[in-house]
Scaffold this motif. Sequence first.
Motif, short mmCIF file in Angstrom:
data_model
loop_
_atom_site.label_atom_id
_atom_site.label_comp_id
_atom_site.label_asym_id
_atom_site.label_seq_id
_atom_site.Cartn_x
_atom_site.Cartn_y
_atom_site.Cartn_z
N ASN A 142 29.32 69.54 42.26
CA ASN A 142 28.56 70.70 41.69
C ASN A 142 26.97 70.65 42.05
O ASN A 142 26.06 69.67 41.91
CB ASN A 142 28.41 69.91 40.51
N GLY A 143 27.37 70.41 44.14
CA GLY A 143 25.72 70.60 43.89
C GLY A 143 25.09 69.35 44.61
O GLY A 143 23.71 69.45 45.05
N PHE A 144 25.65 68.48 44.68
CA PHE A 144 25.79 67.51 45.06
C PHE A 144 26.17 66.62 46.29
O PHE A 144 27.16 66.76 46.06
CB PHE A 144 25.50 66.29 44.14
N LEU A 145 25.68 65.90 47.14
CA LEU A 145 26.37 65.80 48.38
C LEU A 145 26.50 63.83 47.83
O LEU A 145 25.76 63.22 47.35
CB LEU A 145 25.59 65.06 49.81
N ASN A 146 27.74 62.99 47.74
CA ASN A 146 27.86 61.98 46.92
C ASN A 146 28.91 61.07 48.38
O ASN A 146 29.82 61.79 48.99
CB ASN A 146 29.57 62.37 46.42
N ILE A 147 27.28 59.88 49.38
CA ILE A 147 28.43 58.73 49.38
C ILE A 147 28.52 58.01 48.76
O ILE A 147 28.10 57.50 47.61
CB ILE A 147 27.03 58.66 50.16
N VAL A 148 30.15 57.19 48.97
CA VAL A 148 30.57 56.96 47.27
C VAL A 148 30.36 55.28 48.39
O VAL A 148 31.64 54.54 50.05
CB VAL A 148 31.39 57.13 47.29
N ALA A 149 30.10 53.95 48.32
CA ALA A 149 31.31 52.82 48.92
C ALA A 149 31.82 52.14 48.07
O ALA A 149 31.38 52.01 46.50
CB ALA A 149 29.82 51.93 49.17
N LYS A 150 33.14 51.44 48.28
CA LYS A 150 34.10 51.04 47.31
C LYS A 150 34.77 50.04 47.78
O LYS A 150 34.91 49.86 48.92
CB LYS A 150 34.95 52.71 47.85
N ARG A 151 35.30 49.02 47.44
CA ARG A 151 35.98 48.02 47.65
C ARG A 151 37.16 48.76 47.72
O ARG A 151 38.11 49.03 46.26
CB ARG A 151 35.79 47.09 46.23
N GLU A 152 37.72 48.60 48.89
CA GLU A 152 39.78 48.71 49.20
C GLU A 152 39.93 48.68 50.51
O GLU A 152 38.71 47.83 51.31
CB GLU A 152 39.82 50.30 48.98
N ASN A 153 41.00 47.76 50.63
CA ASN A 153 40.97 47.14 52.30
C ASN A 153 41.47 48.51 52.51
O ASN A 153 42.59 49.61 52.91
CB ASN A 153 42.17 46.54 52.35
N TYR A 154 40.70 48.18 54.05
CA TYR A 154 40.32 49.64 55.00
C TYR A 154 40.76 49.20 56.37
O TYR A 154 40.43 48.66 56.21
CB TYR A 154 39.68 50.69 54.91
N THR A 155 42.19 49.81 57.24
CA THR A 155 41.93 48.93 58.56
C THR A 155 41.78 50.10 59.70
O THR A 155 42.27 51.46 59.53
CB THR A 155 43.63 48.72 58.97
N ASN A 156 40.36 50.32 59.98
CA ASN A 156 40.09 50.97 61.63
C ASN A 156 40.02 50.11 62.52
O ASN A 156 39.49 49.55 62.42
CB ASN A 156 39.78 52.28 61.10
N GLN A 157 40.43 50.76 63.82
CA GLN A 157 40.05 50.14 64.92
C GLN A 157 40.31 48.54 65.33
O GLN A 157 39.98 48.00 66.13
CB GLN A 157 38.25 50.59 65.14
N GLY A 158 41.68 48.34 64.45
CA GLY A 158 42.31 47.35 65.15
C GLY A 158 41.16 45.88 63.54
O GLY A 158 41.99 44.39 64.24
N VAL A 159 40.92 46.46 62.93
CA VAL A 159 40.14 45.67 62.09
C VAL A 159 40.63 45.90 60.69
O VAL A 159 39.69 47.32 60.33
CB VAL A 159 38.39 45.82 62.79
N THR A 160 40.11 44.76 60.10
CA THR A 160 41.08 45.36 58.44
C THR A 160 39.64 44.56 57.48
O THR A 160 39.09 44.03 57.92
CB THR A 160 41.97 44.89 57.68
N LYS A 161 38.79 45.74 56.91
CA LYS A 161 37.79 45.26 56.19
C LYS A 161 38.01 45.38 54.53
O LYS A 161 39.01 46.52 54.38
CB LYS A 161 36.58 46.14 56.58
N GLN A 162 37.47 45.30 53.71
CA GLN A 162 37.18 44.81 52.72
C GLN A 162 36.43 46.04 51.35
O GLN A 162 36.57 46.11 49.95
CB GLN A 162 37.52 43.59 51.40
#
Length: 572
Positions: free
Chosen positions: A86-106
């Motif tokens: 709707n005409g806006f960029l949304n940058i969203v920070a979330k609490r979720e487990n996510y693994t990338n580049q061999g590193v897991t963050k919350q």
Amino acid sequence: MKKYLFSIKNSRFLVLILLIILTTYEANAQVDVEYNDLVWSDEFDTNGAINSTKWHHQTQLPNGGSWFNGEVQHYTNLITNSFVNNGFLNIVAKRENYTNQGVTKQFTSARLNSKFAFQYGRVDIRAKIPTNQGTWPALWMLGKNVNEDGGFFDAAFGNTGWPACGEIDIMEHGITQSQPEGYIQSAIHTPSSFGSTVNHGGTIAANLGNDFHVYSMNWSPFEITFLLDGVAFYTYNPAVKNAETWPFDAEQYLLLNIAMGGVAGNIPSNFTQATMEIDYVRVYQNTLEDTEGPTNFTASVGEVTSSTIELLLNADDNSGNVAYTISYGNENITTANPSGEEKSVIIPNLTPNTTYDFSVSASDVTGNEFINNPILLSATTTGVTGCSGIDTETQQGTFSIGYNYAFETIGNNVKITFELLDTDKVGVVAFLWRQNPFTEYQMENVSGNIFTYTITEQTMGSTISYAVKFAFAGGLSVTKYFTYVVGDDCTLAVEPSTEIDLITFINPANEYMQINSTVAIDKIEIHNLIGKLVLVSSTFNEPINIKNLAKGMYVVSVYQGNKKSVKKMLVK
């Protein structure tokens, strides 16, 4: 008004142009160089993923597996962390487990690099930012040459480490927990000032977190100014511009992100997500080729004091901007101003009762010169007639440190200057209070928390009484009333019963001073003429290094037991 409320394409375009014109008009009134040509923008009109021709997802972790400043997020290219709706960029920070580049963050978030870099111009970003504890939303810039693996420009241009690349923080929130609610900060990072964020300014944004605000940065070859909703609140303009203080003579690119934790503080256990909404990002420069020099150049002398001379400069130029170069002695000052608007330049740190010759030239920002450069001016500083000091006494509120004050008689006028020394006050403005009859005058901000006001057409020998109200975010504090006799010179005032006998030193002084006394000295203090302590020494039997003191008049206080002697010292 939100863009998507307009359904007719042509109407929407006209409204967009009107918004650009209004924003440009408001911002230009307080900057040294106007930038009017829109050269790059994103209006975020297409729903879905971000425009990949304009933005790059920076997701590669730095060495060690964690982002800087103790941050705890993964930056991702997931559409759940960055998308347009709707005409806006949304940058969203979330609490979720996510693994990338061999590193897991919350926690996950997004960090976007613009694929556009530029040198000099103005940036306007209309955004609504999150204020959740533990979040660090930021709109900022880095040198295109920064060596940062995973950055868009790194592979081709990354040959310079941080902060030698230069960093311009247009807006950041969440890392100044000691400041009042609504406080946003702008900052500059260079090799000379990156340690504890030495060069920074801030202001209070009304209803932050619920309303959109326009965060702006105006970058010229001479200074960088930050604005909130078209109102300037901080300007970075180092006296000496070199690689240590001014790496801002090369291209920079934009970054948009939300960091989590680290210097932003603990993240509450009930945190789920926070969103930064961005309405538009716009970059302006001046693109028309300019071959004509300024016209109608005038230069004259304005107000003269014992330590300053004001020069009033004006010229017209078809580019819309004029650059001025002032030379005197071994000093050079370069500044700029919009065409046709008078520029006041205060030459500081001068010696009383001294004649100065100035050579003033005008050119446009691209270097085309006024045909009859330079204009030559001459002015003589006045003698020092006034009183100054430091105090903490109040009639309302409190001061955590105190304030400097100075009353200086200049002709038939009295220039009153106060400096708030408290470091815990933000958004400071000052008002001069006349005691009888009571009248309030808004004071002019000189720099930092130094404010001045000149009372005109005073009678020599008459008595005046004034106080200053400092207003700031969350309250106010009012100094006591100071009584001053117009024309009085009390910087030499000494109580005869406490004066130390036979205190002498070479005056004027140059690089070193040495006290000669018949008694042992406990302490030597040197204050400037607004009462700020600039040097303390307990040594009197050998020369004292004063090389770091600017040229001008100072007050030397010498202590021995309960005795004190106060004398003026001229530093050449």
